[in-house]
Design an enzyme around this catalytic site. Structure first.
Site, PDB file in Angstrom:
ATOM      1  N   ARG A 161      -2.745  -5.146   8.771  1.00  0.00           N
ATOM      2  CA  ARG A 161      -1.358  -5.011   8.313  1.00  0.00           C
ATOM      3  C   ARG A 161      -1.289  -4.278  10.625  1.00  0.00           C
ATOM      4  O   ARG A 161      -2.611  -3.337  10.147  1.00  0.00           O
ATOM      5  CB  ARG A 161      -1.683  -3.824   7.965  1.00  0.00           C
ATOM      6  N   PRO A 213       0.859  -1.328   0.271  1.00  0.00           N
ATOM      7  CA  PRO A 213       0.458   0.101  -0.142  1.00  0.00           C
ATOM      8  C   PRO A 213       0.781   1.212  -0.183  1.00  0.00           C
ATOM      9  O   PRO A 213       1.574   1.583   1.044  1.00  0.00           O
ATOM     10  CB  PRO A 213      -0.973  -0.120   1.216  1.00  0.00           C
ATOM     11  N   TYR A 223      -1.949   4.624  13.233  1.00  0.00           N
ATOM     12  CA  TYR A 223      -3.060   5.389  12.505  1.00  0.00           C
ATOM     13  C   TYR A 223      -4.837   5.246  13.662  1.00  0.00           C
ATOM     14  O   TYR A 223      -3.930   3.848  14.469  1.00  0.00           O
ATOM     15  CB  TYR A 223      -3.614   4.751  11.511  1.00  0.00           C
ATOM     16  N   ARG A 252       8.636   0.991  -2.186  1.00  0.00           N
ATOM     17  CA  ARG A 252       9.199   1.907  -3.508  1.00  0.00           C
ATOM     18  C   ARG A 252       9.932   1.209  -4.060  1.00  0.00           C
ATOM     19  O   ARG A 252      10.028   1.949  -5.174  1.00  0.00           O
ATOM     20  CB  ARG A 252      11.098   2.665  -1.906  1.00  0.00           C
TER      21      ARG A 252
HETATM   22  C1  LIG Z   1       5.269   7.007  -0.847  1.00  0.00           C
HETATM   23  C2  LIG Z   1       4.499   5.955   0.428  1.00  0.00           C
HETATM   24  C3  LIG Z   1       2.976   5.990   0.803  1.00  0.00           C
HETATM   25  C4  LIG Z   1       2.946   5.208   1.540  1.00  0.00           C
HETATM   26  N1  LIG Z   1       1.661   4.232   2.094  1.00  0.00           N
HETATM   27  C5  LIG Z   1       1.224   3.381   2.786  1.00  0.00           C
HETATM   28  C6  LIG Z   1      -0.467   3.527   2.867  1.00  0.00           C
HETATM   29  O1  LIG Z   1      -1.157   3.997   2.601  1.00  0.00           O
HETATM   30  N2  LIG Z   1      -0.725   2.444   3.995  1.00  0.00           N
HETATM   31  C7  LIG Z   1       0.542   0.999   4.317  1.00  0.00           C
HETATM   32  O2  LIG Z   1       0.365   0.619   5.274  1.00  0.00           O
HETATM   33  N3  LIG Z   1       1.951   2.342   4.212  1.00  0.00           N
HETATM   34  C8  LIG Z   1       2.060   2.973   3.548  1.00  0.00           C
HETATM   35  N4  LIG Z   1       3.425   3.099   3.305  1.00  0.00           N
HETATM   36  C9  LIG Z   1       4.668   2.227   3.786  1.00  0.00           C
HETATM   37  C10 LIG Z   1       4.776   0.952   2.918  1.00  0.00           C
HETATM   38  O3  LIG Z   1       3.599   0.038   2.195  1.00  0.00           O
HETATM   39  C11 LIG Z   1       5.883   0.073   3.155  1.00  0.00           C
HETATM   40  O4  LIG Z   1       5.696  -0.644   3.885  1.00  0.00           O
HETATM   41  C12 LIG Z   1       7.015   0.484   3.391  1.00  0.00           C
HETATM   42  O5  LIG Z   1       7.572   1.653   2.273  1.00  0.00           O
HETATM   43  C13 LIG Z   1       8.057  -0.396   3.339  1.00  0.00           C
HETATM   44  O6  LIG Z   1       8.397  -0.614   2.020  1.00  0.00           O
HETATM   45  P1  LIG Z   1       9.728  -0.445   1.539  1.00  0.00           P
HETATM   46  O7  LIG Z   1      10.874  -0.754   1.788  1.00  0.00           O
HETATM   47  O8  LIG Z   1       9.606  -1.841   0.171  1.00  0.00           O
HETATM   48  O9  LIG Z   1       9.371   0.485   0.496  1.00  0.00           O
HETATM   49  C14 LIG Z   1       4.132   4.129   2.474  1.00  0.00           C
HETATM   50  C15 LIG Z   1       5.329   3.731   1.621  1.00  0.00           C
HETATM   51  C16 LIG Z   1       5.102   5.245   0.897  1.00  0.00           C
HETATM   52  C17 LIG Z   1       6.713   5.208   0.344  1.00  0.00           C
END
Ligand SMILES: Cc1cc2nc3c(=O)[nH]c(=O)nc-3n(C[C@H](O)[C@H](O)[C@H](O)COP(=O)(O)O)c2cc1C
Ligand SMILES: Cc1cc2nc3c(=O)[nH]c(=O)nc-3n(C[C@H](O)[C@H](O)[C@H](O)COP(=O)(O)OP(=O)(O)OC[C@H]3O[C@@H](n4cnc5c(N)ncnc54)[C@H](O)[C@@H]3O)c2cc1C
Length: 759
Positions: free
Chosen positions: A604, A397, A556, A698
């Protein structure tokens, strides 16, 4: 230059050698409280990759050490009466006493003054020295004397171990796993000369206590170990050398140098023996420090600062791997029930440095035995109730902060549409907020009006029709973290005065001093929010989503009920974990009731708040059991963002151990997420059984077609390419070579970084 070296272990001796080589005018006095032949323990092991630095630093000592090396390539894992072998590793070992003898002789030959049987004076009494080197091991007196400057932290770990030797010469690095009625006991063993092997016996402190080993003398402990590992030892004896049951202590220091005093080797940092890096790190420190003096002459402060700047990232990276490895052994009881080959794979990849692809290069037949399926692990399907995911990759997400009045628009269609075409098994939406005040920012998407349902339906239809992937709606409420600015205007920053909306939470505790104090929710407020979640779940169903995820992470609303940091209620919705989980579970029950029984629900969570007294991993395991009992099919395991005071330990796949623990202890399927960026990480996590799915966030911003490209680079044909893109579906010619090169870089990181910095 006059140098006082405290400690005649490998680090202090090697520094003395290199300083005399580089600066023949330097006067070196080394204090060693023991006798020259007084070495504790038995052998030390180096991996092939680590030896290049020493070869260049001082060819004379290197060739003497190398002449005496015992070399082997296999790792054998003896588990439940069967031996599993993985080849191609490449280790060398030498007796610690022999190593010290070589270093001592070379240091003396180069003119260092080695004073054995001599307790070093404290730093305050070494005023004559231009440089004082604290190479006095893990219990360093130099570090203690200047603790205010070095700011050490000592982390006493949860296993007990004893370093023993045996005259049985093993032909490989061996792990012997013994299961007793009180828990698992493991032995790490390797040969180090023609007549001896090291044999380290280790177990969780709990097991050690239950076995009553604390009451046994060393001799009786040795006899007990001989009996337990009688088959492994084929009747041969174990011997002790200053051996005792100890807890490993991970040493870290905020600073390694102050004024003219510098720490080196175990005094500065330790790394658990299961990754065999302590001696190597101490000797590499010596190389780096000596080389720094070549650049900075007599400028002690600059040279020691340059040494610390060069070494710290490398050491911290090794300590992260060592931490993962020691935690794995602390939790080995979770894994012994795994099928034999998966257990072996899990053990070999425990530090996260050795991976699926790396093992495939080293020993293809081993990996083929572990994973006989022709599809890479990430491309095996996975079933959740009636939903079959075509592979294990999830688009995590990600809030795009681009909705208008909660309505997702063209940006979302293109953004999620592109990722739906990118090959992942499951594409998750950002947090879809269940009410307008449940939004984080004015740009957050919602599901609280009928036009939201229509807008989401358009996106889901595109994903199903063209992408062929499953889609998941993550629904949530911002709680006390709401009413803030768009990500790029300042994360968690309140909106400008006048445009804020009132926020709610379990207790009237603000997220930070800058954020609003939430209104503590009444039961009537809870009913309203409950209905909003149900409305949103129904909306997600109408929009056509395949999976529903409840957002109970990141501080949240539902997360803030779970965490003792934000929930200080004294009614039945606070207090114990059962109380704090009561409202989130009510929400889960209500949503599960409207979500079709054949379709999956995920939740989550933040597995830890990363603060003392906060929600922790034990809570996460207990909560996951509750979630499963209330109809949650898979737990999506994130962490943190509950309080700005958190101190997360970021690093490669750093949250995966939480997913792993929940999966093995609570018996619930998990999604691993966080700093998983290569397909190799995904294959490793899935193959080792650490999680069932891997979510990447990302990496999907960087490459919407991440999964398609991962397939191409592994030369694996998946039918996820849409016909429109088929002409571009051929693997880029350099793909696999590039990944191999990257892998090799990872494994030689230490050598490359050290030599680059010196070049
Ligand atoms: C731009 C952005 C927006 C995010 N929005 C959410 C979200 O709406 N809900 C959520 O559970 N996590 C959100 N996350 C967290 C990601 O789902 C993920 O858990 C976190 O970025 C770590 O993963 P990664 O290392 O692959 O980026 C967001 C992350 C990024 C970078
Ligand atoms: C069970 C076990 C297994 C290990 N296996 C491996 C392995 O396989 N491979 C590997 O690379 N590493 C291994 N290590 C780690 C390794 O032993 C250390 O990391 C390494 O020895 C660190 O070197 P050092 O020079 O920093 O410190 P040390 O080797 O600890 O040397 C410090 C020296 O300082 C002396 N000293 C301390 N205080 C004073 C004082 N006040 N005055 C005078 N002298 C003093 C001590 O007597 C000691 O000789 C293992 C460690 C343990 C405990």
């Amino acid at each position: 230059m006059r140098i006082a070296v405290v400690g005649g272990g490998p680090g202090g001796l090697y520094l003395s050698i290199l300083m005399r080589k580089i600066r023949p005018d330097s006067e070196i006095t080394l204090y060693e409280r023991g006798a020259p032949t007084d070495a504790f323990g038995f052998g030390v092991v180096f991996s092939d990759e680590t030896l290049t630095v020493f070869e260049h630093a001082d060819p004379e000592t290197y060739s003497q050490i190398a002449e005496r090396f015992t070399r082997w390539t296999d790792i054998d894992i003896h588990h439940r009466g069967v031996r599993t072998t993985s080849g191609g590793h490449g280790f060398s070992a030498i007796g610690r006493r022999e190593l010290l003898r070589i270093l001592q002789e070379r240091a003396v030959a180069l003119g260092a003054d080695l004073r054995f049987g001599c307790e070093a004076p404290p730093p305050s009494e070494l005023g004559w020295a231009d440089l004082i080197v604290g190479a006095d091991g893990a219990s360093s007196a130099v570090r203690t004397a200047l603790a205010r400057d070095f700011l050490p932290s000592l982390d006493r770990r949860h296993c007990r171990y004893m370093w023993l030797g045996t005259d049985l010469v093993f032909e490989a690095f061996k792990f012997f796993i013994a299961e007793t009625e009180h828990g698992v006991v493991q032995a790490h063993a390797y040969p180090y000369d023609d007549g001896m092997s090291t044999f380290i016996v280790e177990m969780h402190e709990r097991t050690w206590k239950r076995l009553g080993l604390g009451e046994l003398s060393v001799a009786d402990s040795v006899a007990w170990s001989c009996e337990l590992f009688a088959d492994a030892l084929t009747g041969r004896r174990l011997s002790a050398n200053k051996s005792r049951w100890i807890n490993f202590v991970t040493v870290r220091n905020r600073r390694w140098c102050t004024d003219n005093v510098v720490l080196l080797g175990d005094a500065a940092h330790t790394a658990h023996f299961s990754i065999g890096s302590g001696t190597k790190l101490a000797m590499e420190d010596a190389v780096s420090l000596a080389w720094a003096f070549r650049s900075f002459g007599d400028d002690v402060v600059s040279a020691t600062a340059a040494y610390e700047a060069e070494r710290r990232p490398i050491v911290e990276s090794t300590q992260r791997a060592a931490q993962a490895s020691l935690e794995w052994f602390e939790g080995i009881g979770r894994y012994v029930g795994q099928q034999r080959l998966q257990f072996a794979f899990n053990l070999l990849t425990r530090s996260r440095r050795v991976t699926y692809e790396n093992l495939r290069l080293r020993d293809p037949s081993f990996v083929a035995a572990v994973h006989p399926d022709p599809r890479p692990p990430m491309f095996t399907p996975f079933r959740l109730r009636g939903l079959e995911l075509r592979n294990r990759v999830v688009v995590s997400p990600m809030d795009m902060y681009s909705a208008v009045d909660g309505t997702p628009g063209d940006f979302h269609l293109v953004h999620l549409g592109a990722r739906a075409l990118g090959g992942a098994g499951l594409v998750m939406t950002e947090m879809i907020c269940v009410s307008d005040i449940g939004r984080i920012t004015p740009g957050c998407a919602g599901m609280y009006r009928s036009e939201h349902v229509d807008a989401w339906r358009r996106i889901v239809s595109f994903a199903h029709q063209h992408g062929g992937c499953a889609t998941g709606a993550q629904i949530g409420h911002s709680g006390r973290k709401g009413s803030t600015r768009l990500m790029w205007e300042g994360m968690d920053e309140p909106l400008p005065a006048g445009s804020n909306w009132g926020v709610i939470g379990p207790s009237a505790i603000a997220y930070s001093q800058r954020n609003q104090v939430p209104r503590a929710m009444t039961r009537a407020d809870m009913d309203v929010v409950l209905d909003q979640f149900v409305w949103a779940a129904r909306g997600a169903l109408e929009a056509g989503f395949d999976l529903l995820e409840l957002h109970m992470a990141h501080g949240y609303l539902l997360s803030s009920f779970l965490s003792p940091v934000s929930n200080r209620r004294d009614d039945e919705y606070g207090g114990s974990l059962a109380g704090r989980a009561r409202f989130p579970l009510e929400v889960l029950d209500a949503c599960r009731a409207v979500w079709p029984s054949d379709w999956p629900v995920s939740v989550r969570i933040s597995a830890t708040d990363w603060v003392p007294g906060g929600f922790g991993v034990d809570d996460a395991v207990a909560l996951s059991r509750m979630l499963a009992a209330h109809g949650c099919d898979i737990v999506d395991v994130s962490s943190g963002q509950v309080t700005p005071l958190e101190k997360p330990a970021f690093g490669r796949s750093y949250q995966t151990p939480f997913a792993d623990r929940i999966r093995s202890e609570a018996g619930v399927p998990t999604v691993a997420v966080g700093a998983i960026s290569s397909y190799d990480d995904v294959n490793t996590i899935i193959c080792a059984g650490r999680a069932d799915l891997c979510a990447l966030a990302r990496p999907h911003l960087y490459d919407p077609a991440w999964t398609l490209h991962a397939a191409a680079e592994q030369e694996f044909d998946i039918d996820a390419w849409v016909p429109q893109y088929q002409p571009g579906s051929r693997k880029p010619p350099a793909g696999r070579d590039r990944v191999r090169a990257e892998l090799e870089r990872t494994f030689e990181e230490v050598e490359l970084l050290s030599s680059d910095a010196r070049a």
